[in-house]
Enzyme design. Structure first.
Site, PDB file in Angstrom:
ATOM      1  N   HIS A  49       9.531 -43.184 -16.544  1.00 11.82           N
ATOM      2  CA  HIS A  49      10.204 -44.451 -15.600  1.00 11.82           C
ATOM      3  C   HIS A  49       9.557 -44.648 -14.155  1.00 11.82           C
ATOM      4  O   HIS A  49      10.289 -45.967 -13.846  1.00 11.82           O
ATOM      5  CB  HIS A  49      11.357 -43.913 -16.433  1.00 11.82           C
ATOM      6  CG  HIS A  49      11.841 -44.371 -17.716  1.00 11.82           C
ATOM      7  ND1 HIS A  49      11.389 -44.025 -18.485  1.00 11.82           N
ATOM      8  CD2 HIS A  49      12.572 -45.781 -18.349  1.00 11.82           C
ATOM      9  CE1 HIS A  49      12.548 -44.062 -20.099  1.00 11.82           C
ATOM     10  NE2 HIS A  49      12.353 -45.597 -19.673  1.00 11.82           N
ATOM     11  N   GLU A  90      -2.167 -43.820 -25.778  1.00 10.52           N
ATOM     12  CA  GLU A  90      -1.658 -44.796 -24.796  1.00 10.52           C
ATOM     13  C   GLU A  90      -0.132 -45.653 -25.367  1.00 10.52           C
ATOM     14  O   GLU A  90       0.215 -46.488 -25.294  1.00 10.52           O
ATOM     15  CB  GLU A  90      -2.565 -45.813 -23.735  1.00 10.52           C
ATOM     16  CG  GLU A  90      -2.634 -47.180 -23.484  1.00 10.52           C
ATOM     17  CD  GLU A  90      -3.382 -47.440 -22.509  1.00 10.52           C
ATOM     18  OE1 GLU A  90      -3.937 -47.413 -21.398  1.00 10.52           O
ATOM     19  OE2 GLU A  90      -3.247 -48.909 -22.384  1.00 10.52           O
ATOM     20  N   HIS A 107       3.680 -48.226 -20.817  1.00  6.08           N
ATOM     21  CA  HIS A 107       3.126 -47.693 -22.468  1.00  6.08           C
ATOM     22  C   HIS A 107       4.503 -46.603 -22.614  1.00  6.08           C
ATOM     23  O   HIS A 107       4.610 -46.087 -21.907  1.00  6.08           O
ATOM     24  CB  HIS A 107       1.686 -47.604 -22.358  1.00  6.08           C
ATOM     25  CG  HIS A 107       0.905 -48.643 -22.208  1.00  6.08           C
ATOM     26  ND1 HIS A 107       0.316 -49.792 -23.390  1.00  6.08           N
ATOM     27  CD2 HIS A 107       0.227 -48.284 -20.859  1.00  6.08           C
ATOM     28  CE1 HIS A 107      -0.680 -50.454 -22.638  1.00  6.08           C
ATOM     29  NE2 HIS A 107      -0.517 -49.907 -21.499  1.00  6.08           N
ATOM     30  N   HIS A 115       2.565 -54.033 -17.047  1.00  5.54           N
ATOM     31  CA  HIS A 115       3.268 -53.726 -18.633  1.00  5.54           C
ATOM     32  C   HIS A 115       3.123 -52.356 -18.125  1.00  5.54           C
ATOM     33  O   HIS A 115       3.281 -51.322 -17.281  1.00  5.54           O
ATOM     34  CB  HIS A 115       1.954 -54.243 -19.017  1.00  5.54           C
ATOM     35  CG  HIS A 115       0.963 -53.495 -19.488  1.00  5.54           C
ATOM     36  ND1 HIS A 115      -0.349 -53.927 -18.514  1.00  5.54           N
ATOM     37  CD2 HIS A 115       0.148 -52.541 -20.157  1.00  5.54           C
ATOM     38  CE1 HIS A 115      -1.524 -52.972 -18.513  1.00  5.54           C
ATOM     39  NE2 HIS A 115      -0.866 -52.005 -19.081  1.00  5.54           N
ATOM     40  N   CYS A 124      -3.887 -57.015 -19.337  1.00  3.99           N
ATOM     41  CA  CYS A 124      -3.802 -55.428 -18.133  1.00  3.99           C
ATOM     42  C   CYS A 124      -3.990 -55.511 -16.736  1.00  3.99           C
ATOM     43  O   CYS A 124      -3.102 -54.599 -16.040  1.00  3.99           O
ATOM     44  CB  CYS A 124      -4.173 -54.164 -18.462  1.00  3.99           C
ATOM     45  SG  CYS A 124      -4.386 -53.804 -20.473  1.00  3.99           S
TER      46      CYS A 124
END
Length: 149
Positions: free
Chosen positions: A75, A136, A31, A29, A25
């Site tokens: 986003h 998540e 979710h 990245h 993490c």
């Protein structure tokens, strides 16, 4: 009158990276988050009120959460502004990416604390934020309860 809990669930896509973390993490990245927002209050007892029988109109709760959380985080990529990730954030921003710089490590735990403060301040006085659940992944989530804080 009886206290009733009302829950509405929201979905949004957010990217992040955990600076200094010793696992995967640390990389940027994303979710597909699910946020469950539960408020508590008494149903409106005034039969002349158009919201008679409601604790809060689901559309009113949706407006608050959408403005404070979903429209902001959806986003976007979230970075801790107190880390070298600010350089990556600037480059992404310069390329018209939506970037949020926050003053905490953007874990689910810290995000749910941030969300609780933003939502609670917008609720009508007669309604209290009861709990939040920020999911998540399918098997991982953080929860915030007013009774614990």
């Amino acid at each position: 009158m009886k206290q009733i809990r009302i829950t509405k669930i929201f979905s949004f896509e957010t990217g992040h990276a955990l600076f200094g973390y010793d696992g995967k993490c640390r990389n940027v990245h994303g979710h597909s988050y699910k946020l469950s927002v539960t408020v508590i209050g008494s149903p409106i007892s005034d039969s002349n009120n158009v919201k008679f029988g409601m604790v809060i109109d689901f559309s009113d709760l949706k407006k608050i959460v959408k403005e404070e959380i979903v429209d902001v985080f959806d986003h976007a990529t979230v970075f801790n502004k107190n880390t070298p990730h600010v350089h990556l954030a600037k480059e992404l921003s310069d390329r018209d990416h939506s970037v949020l710089l926050v003053d905490y490590q953007p874990t689910s735990e810290m995000m749910v604390i941030d969300f609780s403060e933003k939502i609670a301040k917008r609720l009508p006085e007669s309604i209290k934020l009861h709990s939040l659940r920020l999911q998540e992944t399918d098997s991982s989530y953080a929860e915030w309860y007013a009774s614990d804080n």
